[in-house]
Design a protein around this motif. Structure first.
Motif, PDB file in Angstrom:
ATOM      1  N   ASP A  50       0.844  -1.193   0.000  1.00  0.00           N
ATOM      2  CA  ASP A  50       0.000   0.000   0.000  1.00  0.00           C
ATOM      3  C   ASP A  50       0.880   1.244   0.000  1.00  0.00           C
ATOM      4  OD1 ASP A  50      -2.908  -0.875   0.329  1.00  0.00           O
ATOM      5  OD2 ASP A  50      -1.940  -2.002   1.940  1.00  0.00           O
ATOM      6  N   ILE A  51       0.632   2.136  -0.956  1.00  0.00           N
ATOM      7  CA  ILE A  51       1.351   3.405  -1.023  1.00  0.00           C
ATOM      8  C   ILE A  51       0.362   4.496  -0.621  1.00  0.00           C
ATOM      9  CG2 ILE A  51       2.480   5.082  -2.519  1.00  0.00           C
ATOM     10  CD1 ILE A  51       2.623   1.310  -3.118  1.00  0.00           C
ATOM     11  N   PRO A  52       0.660   5.267   0.427  1.00  0.00           N
ATOM     12  CA  PRO A  52      -0.284   6.284   0.903  1.00  0.00           C
ATOM     13  C   PRO A  52      -0.237   7.546   0.061  1.00  0.00           C
ATOM     14  CG  PRO A  52       1.711   6.357   2.213  1.00  0.00           C
ATOM     15  CD  PRO A  52       1.885   5.226   1.227  1.00  0.00           C
ATOM     16  N   ARG A  53      -1.112   8.505   0.355  1.00  0.00           N
ATOM     17  CA  ARG A  53      -1.016   9.834  -0.243  1.00  0.00           C
ATOM     18  C   ARG A  53       0.347  10.419   0.104  1.00  0.00           C
ATOM     19  NH1 ARG A  53      -6.296  12.449  -1.181  1.00  0.00           N
ATOM     20  NH2 ARG A  53      -5.388  14.449  -0.610  1.00  0.00           N
ATOM     21  N   GLY A  54       0.928  11.125  -0.851  1.00  0.00           N
ATOM     22  CA  GLY A  54       2.250  11.686  -0.619  1.00  0.00           C
ATOM     23  C   GLY A  54       3.346  10.644  -0.671  1.00  0.00           C
ATOM     24  N   GLY A  55       3.103   9.541  -1.381  1.00  0.00           N
ATOM     25  CA  GLY A  55       4.110   8.475  -1.450  1.00  0.00           C
ATOM     26  C   GLY A  55       4.261   7.918  -2.849  1.00  0.00           C
ATOM     27  N   GLU A  56       5.319   7.148  -3.043  1.00  0.00           N
ATOM     28  CA  GLU A  56       5.577   6.373  -4.255  1.00  0.00           C
ATOM     29  C   GLU A  56       6.499   5.237  -3.857  1.00  0.00           C
ATOM     30  OE1 GLU A  56       7.666   8.695  -7.167  1.00  0.00           O
ATOM     31  OE2 GLU A  56       9.363   9.101  -5.849  1.00  0.00           O
ATOM     32  N   PHE A  57       6.544   4.187  -4.680  1.00  0.00           N
ATOM     33  CA  PHE A  57       7.418   3.053  -4.346  1.00  0.00           C
ATOM     34  C   PHE A  57       7.603   2.183  -5.577  1.00  0.00           C
ATOM     35  CE2 PHE A  57       8.952  -0.148  -1.193  1.00  0.00           C
ATOM     36  CZ  PHE A  57       9.711   0.731  -0.439  1.00  0.00           C
ATOM     37  N   CYS A  58       8.671   1.389  -5.562  1.00  0.00           N
ATOM     38  CA  CYS A  58       8.962   0.461  -6.653  1.00  0.00           C
ATOM     39  C   CYS A  58       8.925  -0.977  -6.136  1.00  0.00           C
ATOM     40  CB  CYS A  58      10.340   0.747  -7.253  1.00  0.00           C
ATOM     41  SG  CYS A  58      10.442   2.310  -8.143  1.00  0.00           S
ATOM     42  N   LEU A  59       8.471  -1.851  -6.998  1.00  0.00           N
ATOM     43  CA  LEU A  59       8.340  -3.264  -6.652  1.00  0.00           C
ATOM     44  C   LEU A  59       8.899  -4.123  -7.784  1.00  0.00           C
ATOM     45  CD1 LEU A  59       7.047  -5.761  -5.155  1.00  0.00           C
ATOM     46  CD2 LEU A  59       4.918  -5.198  -6.378  1.00  0.00           C
ATOM     47  N   THR A  60       9.770  -5.072  -7.438  1.00  0.00           N
ATOM     48  CA  THR A  60      10.240  -6.052  -8.415  1.00  0.00           C
ATOM     49  C   THR A  60       9.707  -7.406  -7.996  1.00  0.00           C
ATOM     50  OG1 THR A  60      12.274  -4.793  -8.829  1.00  0.00           O
ATOM     51  CG2 THR A  60      12.234  -7.087  -9.543  1.00  0.00           C
ATOM     52  N   LEU A  61       8.877  -8.003  -8.844  1.00  0.00           N
ATOM     53  CA  LEU A  61       8.241  -9.285  -8.530  1.00  0.00           C
ATOM     54  C   LEU A  61       9.210 -10.435  -8.751  1.00  0.00           C
ATOM     55  CD1 LEU A  61       4.829  -8.481 -10.244  1.00  0.00           C
ATOM     56  CD2 LEU A  61       5.299  -8.510  -7.781  1.00  0.00           C
TER      57      LEU A  61
ATOM     58  N   GLY B 241      10.824 -11.014 -12.115  1.00  0.00           N
ATOM     59  CA  GLY B 241      11.643  -9.937 -12.671  1.00  0.00           C
ATOM     60  C   GLY B 241      10.842  -8.756 -13.184  1.00  0.00           C
ATOM     61  N   THR B 242       9.516  -8.846 -13.189  1.00  0.00           N
ATOM     62  CA  THR B 242       8.673  -7.726 -13.596  1.00  0.00           C
ATOM     63  C   THR B 242       8.853  -6.560 -12.623  1.00  0.00           C
ATOM     64  OG1 THR B 242       6.993  -9.090 -14.681  1.00  0.00           O
ATOM     65  CG2 THR B 242       6.268  -6.952 -13.840  1.00  0.00           C
ATOM     66  N   ARG B 243       9.000  -5.349 -13.187  1.00  0.00           N
ATOM     67  CA  ARG B 243       9.171  -4.152 -12.358  1.00  0.00           C
ATOM     68  C   ARG B 243       7.893  -3.312 -12.395  1.00  0.00           C
ATOM     69  NH1 ARG B 243      14.284  -0.922 -14.049  1.00  0.00           N
ATOM     70  NH2 ARG B 243      14.017  -0.048 -11.950  1.00  0.00           N
ATOM     71  N   VAL B 244       7.526  -2.789 -11.236  1.00  0.00           N
ATOM     72  CA  VAL B 244       6.303  -2.007 -11.117  1.00  0.00           C
ATOM     73  C   VAL B 244       6.603  -0.719 -10.349  1.00  0.00           C
ATOM     74  CG1 VAL B 244       3.869  -2.021 -10.467  1.00  0.00           C
ATOM     75  CG2 VAL B 244       5.047  -4.199 -10.920  1.00  0.00           C
ATOM     76  N   TRP B 245       6.259   0.436 -10.970  1.00  0.00           N
ATOM     77  CA  TRP B 245       6.349   1.727 -10.294  1.00  0.00           C
ATOM     78  C   TRP B 245       4.949   2.069  -9.790  1.00  0.00           C
ATOM     79  CZ3 TRP B 245       9.316   0.229 -14.235  1.00  0.00           C
ATOM     80  CH2 TRP B 245      10.680   0.560 -14.224  1.00  0.00           C
ATOM     81  N   LEU B 246       4.828   2.379  -8.510  1.00  0.00           N
ATOM     82  CA  LEU B 246       3.526   2.605  -7.894  1.00  0.00           C
ATOM     83  C   LEU B 246       3.381   4.069  -7.470  1.00  0.00           C
ATOM     84  CD1 LEU B 246       3.856  -0.642  -5.852  1.00  0.00           C
ATOM     85  CD2 LEU B 246       2.093  -0.299  -7.575  1.00  0.00           C
ATOM     86  N   ASN B 247       2.295   4.690  -7.893  1.00  0.00           N
ATOM     87  CA  ASN B 247       2.045   6.099  -7.606  1.00  0.00           C
ATOM     88  C   ASN B 247       1.321   6.250  -6.271  1.00  0.00           C
ATOM     89  OD1 ASN B 247       2.068   8.844  -8.028  1.00  0.00           O
ATOM     90  ND2 ASN B 247       1.058   8.765 -10.018  1.00  0.00           N
ATOM     91  N   SER B 248       1.095   7.492  -5.888  1.00  0.00           N
ATOM     92  CA  SER B 248       0.437   7.795  -4.614  1.00  0.00           C
ATOM     93  C   SER B 248      -0.956   7.173  -4.530  1.00  0.00           C
ATOM     94  CB  SER B 248       0.324   9.312  -4.435  1.00  0.00           C
ATOM     95  OG  SER B 248       1.586   9.914  -4.460  1.00  0.00           O
ATOM     96  N   GLU B 249      -1.357   6.826  -3.315  1.00  0.00           N
ATOM     97  CA  GLU B 249      -2.683   6.271  -3.028  1.00  0.00           C
ATOM     98  C   GLU B 249      -2.988   5.073  -3.926  1.00  0.00           C
ATOM     99  OE1 GLU B 249      -6.580   8.511  -1.212  1.00  0.00           O
ATOM    100  OE2 GLU B 249      -5.780   9.281  -3.089  1.00  0.00           O
ATOM    101  N   THR B 250      -2.039   4.139  -3.947  1.00  0.00           N
ATOM    102  CA  THR B 250      -2.152   2.943  -4.797  1.00  0.00           C
ATOM    103  C   THR B 250      -1.881   1.699  -3.959  1.00  0.00           C
ATOM    104  OG1 THR B 250      -1.462   4.106  -6.799  1.00  0.00           O
ATOM    105  CG2 THR B 250      -1.134   1.728  -6.770  1.00  0.00           C
TER     106      THR B 250
END
Length: 388
Positions: free
Chosen positions: A181-192, A195-204
């Motif tokens: 969970d990425i809150p408001r005012g946040g971002e994060f990256c995830l590598t599954l 090897g798939t890469r995912v960039w996650l935006n705020s409130e996601t």
């Protein structure tokens, strides 16, 4: 010089979405003349151009500079090479000319009113998230936490300040899910684990297997995410959101699916994807976007400028004739603010811009207010918007 001011005036109008057909053609033709002109245009619609230009203009006597320019022009008017050099100078000087036009056109009193209200210094979002393991344990992650290694369900997870990476665990008959969970005012990256890469935006939020099963790779998202899917011809990769899903083998695409927006957007950058909605499906090519209504499932495909929808992951916000209501909804999530429209008409004002994602909020407000159509007031983290 007259042409430069005219182009500057038209670009200023374009930021408000108020160009006539003849002005649109003139601006389009001018941008196509040279790479320098296009570069100048992109520079003018960027947020740092206005903030830096305003600071310079407050200490720079442009009338003296223009007098020197005319003097040099007179002295060299008979030299043929002057024409060549002036063409080069114009491309460099035009952004400054644009700043002059905007600066002298602003109401000084309103400008002074804006600055104190922006003293609260609202800062941009940072890397932060909460990881929920299969057993319900919740682990805060992000810029303010230390790097660590987590072992869960036989899989190693490496966590840093900006992302987490799951070790390749092969395949599993029993699929175990984690949630990020990425809150408001946040971002994060995830590598599954594949090897798939995912960039996650705020409130996601995204739910995904610790290790993928033997037949498919399936994840669930709510919010906005950019995927770079690792290729695996034997196991398609499926992203499920709202009432839709996207299936690929290996490609790059962006999904925006916030429930309150009542529609989703899938924008393809590379490869191909097929999007499914109840009763229908659609194949996308690079540069195309599918918009799906959440309630009816109706799908519409159109060609778009991909960077407008994906630049957020590269540190920019790009808007092309976007209603102010949509722009502010995006900024609300990133800066963790609350936006109140005192004038309903302000929501429908269309604006264009290219903003730094990591700039403080006052810079963004300065640029938007320079359109001359809207006014912003800040009280704490509340932003009040009215029309001029």
């Amino acid at each position: 010089m007259k042409e430069a001011f005219e182009i500057a005036r038209i670009i200023q109008k374009s930021l408000k979405g108020k160009l006539s057909e003849s002005e649109e053609k003139l601006l389009s033709d001018w941008r196509k003349v040279s790479e320098e002109n296009e570069h100048a245009f992109q520079r003018m619609i960027s947020e740092d151009f206005y903030t830096v230009g305003m600071e310079k203009l407050e200490t720079y006597d442009y009338r003296v500079a223009y007098g020197r320019f005319l003097q040099k022009k007179y002295q060299r008017r008979r030299k043929r090479r002057f024409l060549i050099s002036m063409a080069r100078v114009a491309a460099v000087a035009l952004p400054f000319v644009m700043a002059v036009v905007l600066y002298v056109g602003l109401n000084r009193e309103e400008e002074q009113t804006l600055r104190p209200s922006l003293a609260s210094n609202i800062l941009p979002g940072t890397s932060k998230a909460v990881l929920t393991l299969a057993n319900g344990q919740m682990i805060p992650l992000g810029k303010e936490t230390t790097d660590s290694t987590i072992i869960t369900d036989g899989t190693q997870i490496s966590a840093s300040g900006s992302g987490i990476t799951y070790a390749d665990g092969g395949e599993s008959e029993a699929v175990v899910y984690n949630k990020l969970d990425i809150p408001r005012g946040g971002e994060f990256c995830l590598t599954l684990s594949d090897g798939t890469r995912v960039w996650l935006n705020s409130e996601t939020s995204i739910q995904y297997p610790v290790v993928f099963g033997t037949k498919e790779r399936r994840v669930f998202i709510q919010g906005e995410a950019y995927f770079e899917v690792a290729k695996d011809a034997k196991k398609p990769f499926t992203v499920q959101f709202m009432s839709s899903s996207v299936t690929v083998l290996g490609t790059s695409f962006n999904i925006r699916a916030y429930p309150e927006e009542k529609q989703s957007q899938t924008t393809l950058a590379e490869g191909s994807v097929r999007i499914y909605s109840p009763g229908s499906s659609m194949l996308l090519k690079p540069g195309e976007q599918a918009e799906v209504k959440a309630l009816s499932g109706e799908m519409v495909k159109k060609e778009v400028e991909v960077k407008t929808f994906t630049s957020w992951k590269d540190g920019r916000f790009v808007f092309e004739q976007e209603p102010l209501e949509n722009i502010m909804r995006t900024l609300e999530r990133w800066y963790d603010i609350r936006v109140i429209f005192r004038d309903e008409g302000a929501k429908r004002i269309s604006l264009s811009g290219n903003l730094k994602r990591y700039g403080d909020f006052s810079q963004v407000m300065n640029m938007l207010q320079m359109t001359g159509d809207v006014r912003f007031e800040l009280h704490g983290n509340d932003v009040y918007i009215t029309t001029e």
